[in-house]
Design a protein around this motif. Sequence first.
Motif, PDB file in Angstrom:
ATOM      1  N   PRO A  20       7.455  -0.586   0.096  1.00 13.48           N
ATOM      2  CA  PRO A  20       8.627  -0.606  -0.782  1.00 13.48           C
ATOM      3  C   PRO A  20       8.447   0.264  -2.020  1.00 13.48           C
ATOM      4  O   PRO A  20       9.411   0.775  -2.581  1.00 13.48           O
ATOM      5  CB  PRO A  20       8.772  -2.081  -1.148  1.00 13.48           C
ATOM      6  CG  PRO A  20       7.402  -2.659  -0.976  1.00 13.48           C
ATOM      7  CD  PRO A  20       6.799  -1.901   0.177  1.00 13.48           C
ATOM      8  N   ALA A  21       7.196   0.437  -2.445  1.00 16.79           N
ATOM      9  CA  ALA A  21       6.841   1.295  -3.579  1.00 16.79           C
ATOM     10  C   ALA A  21       5.327   1.417  -3.585  1.00 16.79           C
ATOM     11  O   ALA A  21       4.617   0.579  -3.002  1.00 16.79           O
ATOM     12  CB  ALA A  21       7.332   0.705  -4.899  1.00 16.79           C
ATOM     13  N   LEU A  22       4.812   2.451  -4.239  1.00 18.29           N
ATOM     14  CA  LEU A  22       3.365   2.570  -4.368  1.00 18.29           C
ATOM     15  C   LEU A  22       2.850   1.485  -5.306  1.00 18.29           C
ATOM     16  O   LEU A  22       3.484   1.185  -6.324  1.00 18.29           O
ATOM     17  CB  LEU A  22       2.982   3.945  -4.910  1.00 18.29           C
ATOM     18  CG  LEU A  22       3.322   5.152  -4.038  1.00 18.29           C
ATOM     19  CD1 LEU A  22       2.846   6.432  -4.722  1.00 18.29           C
ATOM     20  CD2 LEU A  22       2.717   5.025  -2.658  1.00 18.29           C
ATOM     21  N   PRO A  23       1.708   0.890  -5.007  1.00 20.89           N
ATOM     22  CA  PRO A  23       1.175  -0.134  -5.905  1.00 20.89           C
ATOM     23  C   PRO A  23       0.669   0.472  -7.207  1.00 20.89           C
ATOM     24  O   PRO A  23       0.275   1.641  -7.257  1.00 20.89           O
ATOM     25  CB  PRO A  23       0.017  -0.730  -5.100  1.00 20.89           C
ATOM     26  CG  PRO A  23      -0.410   0.370  -4.186  1.00 20.89           C
ATOM     27  CD  PRO A  23       0.839   1.112  -3.833  1.00 20.89           C
ATOM     28  N   GLU A  24       0.692  -0.310  -8.257  1.00 21.40           N
ATOM     29  CA  GLU A  24       0.044   0.112  -9.489  1.00 21.40           C
ATOM     30  C   GLU A  24      -1.462   0.151  -9.273  1.00 21.40           C
ATOM     31  O   GLU A  24      -2.002  -0.491  -8.367  1.00 21.40           O
ATOM     32  CB  GLU A  24       0.375  -0.870 -10.620  1.00 21.40           C
ATOM     33  CG  GLU A  24       1.843  -0.921 -10.993  1.00 21.40           C
ATOM     34  CD  GLU A  24       2.110  -1.906 -12.113  1.00 21.40           C
ATOM     35  OE1 GLU A  24       1.142  -2.534 -12.593  1.00 21.40           O
ATOM     36  OE2 GLU A  24       3.281  -2.044 -12.521  1.00 21.40           O
ATOM     37  N   ARG A  25      -2.149   0.897 -10.140  1.00 24.32           N
ATOM     38  CA  ARG A  25      -3.601   0.973 -10.012  1.00 24.32           C
ATOM     39  C   ARG A  25      -4.198  -0.429 -10.092  1.00 24.32           C
ATOM     40  O   ARG A  25      -3.912  -1.193 -11.015  1.00 24.32           O
ATOM     41  CB  ARG A  25      -4.177   1.854 -11.125  1.00 24.32           C
ATOM     42  CG  ARG A  25      -5.671   2.059 -11.012  1.00 24.32           C
ATOM     43  CD  ARG A  25      -6.187   2.948 -12.126  1.00 24.32           C
ATOM     44  NE  ARG A  25      -7.612   3.181 -11.983  1.00 24.32           N
ATOM     45  CZ  ARG A  25      -8.377   3.787 -12.866  1.00 24.32           C
ATOM     46  NH1 ARG A  25      -7.824   4.235 -13.994  1.00 24.32           N
ATOM     47  NH2 ARG A  25      -9.659   3.964 -12.664  1.00 24.32           N
ATOM     48  N   GLY A  26      -5.011  -0.754  -9.095  1.00 27.16           N
ATOM     49  CA  GLY A  26      -5.614  -2.073  -9.033  1.00 27.16           C
ATOM     50  C   GLY A  26      -4.705  -3.142  -8.459  1.00 27.16           C
ATOM     51  O   GLY A  26      -5.104  -4.302  -8.341  1.00 27.16           O
ATOM     52  N   GLY A  27      -3.485  -2.749  -8.101  1.00 28.77           N
ATOM     53  CA  GLY A  27      -2.508  -3.713  -7.600  1.00 28.77           C
ATOM     54  C   GLY A  27      -2.484  -3.787  -6.088  1.00 28.77           C
ATOM     55  O   GLY A  27      -3.362  -3.280  -5.385  1.00 28.77           O
ATOM     56  N   ASN A  28      -1.446  -4.432  -5.579  1.00 28.27           N
ATOM     57  CA  ASN A  28      -1.304  -4.652  -4.147  1.00 28.27           C
ATOM     58  C   ASN A  28       0.173  -4.596  -3.801  1.00 28.27           C
ATOM     59  O   ASN A  28       1.040  -4.911  -4.620  1.00 28.27           O
ATOM     60  CB  ASN A  28      -1.889  -6.014  -3.756  1.00 28.27           C
ATOM     61  CG  ASN A  28      -1.848  -6.238  -2.256  1.00 28.27           C
ATOM     62  OD1 ASN A  28      -2.023  -5.303  -1.484  1.00 28.27           O
ATOM     63  ND2 ASN A  28      -1.605  -7.468  -1.845  1.00 28.27           N
ATOM     64  N   VAL A  29       0.469  -4.163  -2.592  1.00 30.25           N
ATOM     65  CA  VAL A  29       1.846  -4.165  -2.113  1.00 30.25           C
ATOM     66  C   VAL A  29       1.820  -4.520  -0.632  1.00 30.25           C
ATOM     67  O   VAL A  29       0.885  -4.149   0.091  1.00 30.25           O
ATOM     68  CB  VAL A  29       2.520  -2.792  -2.351  1.00 30.25           C
ATOM     69  CG1 VAL A  29       1.857  -1.696  -1.539  1.00 30.25           C
ATOM     70  CG2 VAL A  29       4.000  -2.854  -2.043  1.00 30.25           C
ATOM     71  N   MET A  30       2.822  -5.265  -0.186  1.00 33.16           N
ATOM     72  CA  MET A  30       2.902  -5.649   1.219  1.00 33.16           C
ATOM     73  C   MET A  30       3.637  -4.561   1.990  1.00 33.16           C
ATOM     74  O   MET A  30       4.758  -4.191   1.642  1.00 33.16           O
ATOM     75  CB  MET A  30       3.632  -6.984   1.371  1.00 33.16           C
ATOM     76  CG  MET A  30       2.954  -8.134   0.628  1.00 33.16           C
ATOM     77  SD  MET A  30       1.227  -8.406   1.146  1.00 33.16           S
ATOM     78  CE  MET A  30       1.492  -8.999   2.816  1.00 33.16           C
ATOM     79  N   ALA A  31       2.989  -4.036   3.023  1.00 34.38           N
ATOM     80  CA  ALA A  31       3.565  -2.946   3.813  1.00 34.38           C
ATOM     81  C   ALA A  31       4.421  -3.497   4.937  1.00 34.38           C
ATOM     82  O   ALA A  31       4.272  -4.655   5.363  1.00 34.38           O
ATOM     83  CB  ALA A  31       2.462  -2.071   4.375  1.00 34.38           C
TER      84      ALA A  31
END
Length: 309
Positions: A20-31
């Motif tokens: 949905p968007a690139l994660p922030e540095r050190g973050g996480n995103v569900m693909a």
Amino acid sequence: MTPRVIHTAQALLDEVVQVPALPERGGNVMAGAHHLYAGGAVNILIAAARSGAACVHAGAHGTGPNGDLIREALAADGIGWSAPPITDLDTGICFVMIEPSAERTFVTTQGAERRITAASLQLSAPQPGDLVCVSGFSLLGRTRDPLLEWLDTLAEGVIVVLDPGAAFAGLERSVRERVLARTDVWTGNADEARDLTGLEPIAESVLAVGGLLREGAVAIVRDGPAGCVIAEAGRVQVVPGYPQQPIDTNGAGDTHTGVLCACRVAGLSWEESARRANAAGAIKVTRRGPAAAPTAAEIDAFLAERRHP
């Protein structure tokens, strides 16, 4: 012998996720969707083969599941490879994140695809009339020196096609000049032309790029959905594009380059080759996956419905 399209660059395994968007540095995103594709130089070769060209991959490929997938993808479109697999290393991976805007972000590993030598490249046995494709990314790291050595041995009449990529403008000046002096066709995007020449207007940057190449060379600069611009013999020509609603731009430039090369070895003019390449790129961005180039028949049908005046 019919001229061929020979590609020297890296064939990679593309591991692609929809985010949905690139994660922030050190973050996480569900693909979302996750797919494995043959990518890199494979995209260009498949696009060229589907437009009727005889194609050969001259680069290196590994031993293992990644290399197997690369060879299966090439074979599926009737594309050969000239070098045997590297026995102790598998092909590298390009991790690709696709956003809803269709923009893509890459992280790439290095593996067997970097194990070329001048001798392994020569197994492709280029002949006058063949188009030999070179990537700016091959001029980084361990592939640079053997590629440069081999380019210096090519016979006159072998047509060198340079796809500069984002890497080319940042190379050492001596390397850039050495490659440009042997380049017959430059095909890149507007950012790559601007980065090399410092000129923003495409009509100016394409002429400036052409001025850096060997005598008689052609420069082509892609302008996304607007199409592309050709500089040939000091003359600039705009070839309009076919804007679409994109869902995946990964491999669109590769598709353009592959179809452009296939049309040229078939004897079409630069204008008609670019027109078909523009159409192929427009079709590709409506499809998922990097090696989703259309066939020649699909390009014919697309153009028949959308003729520019």
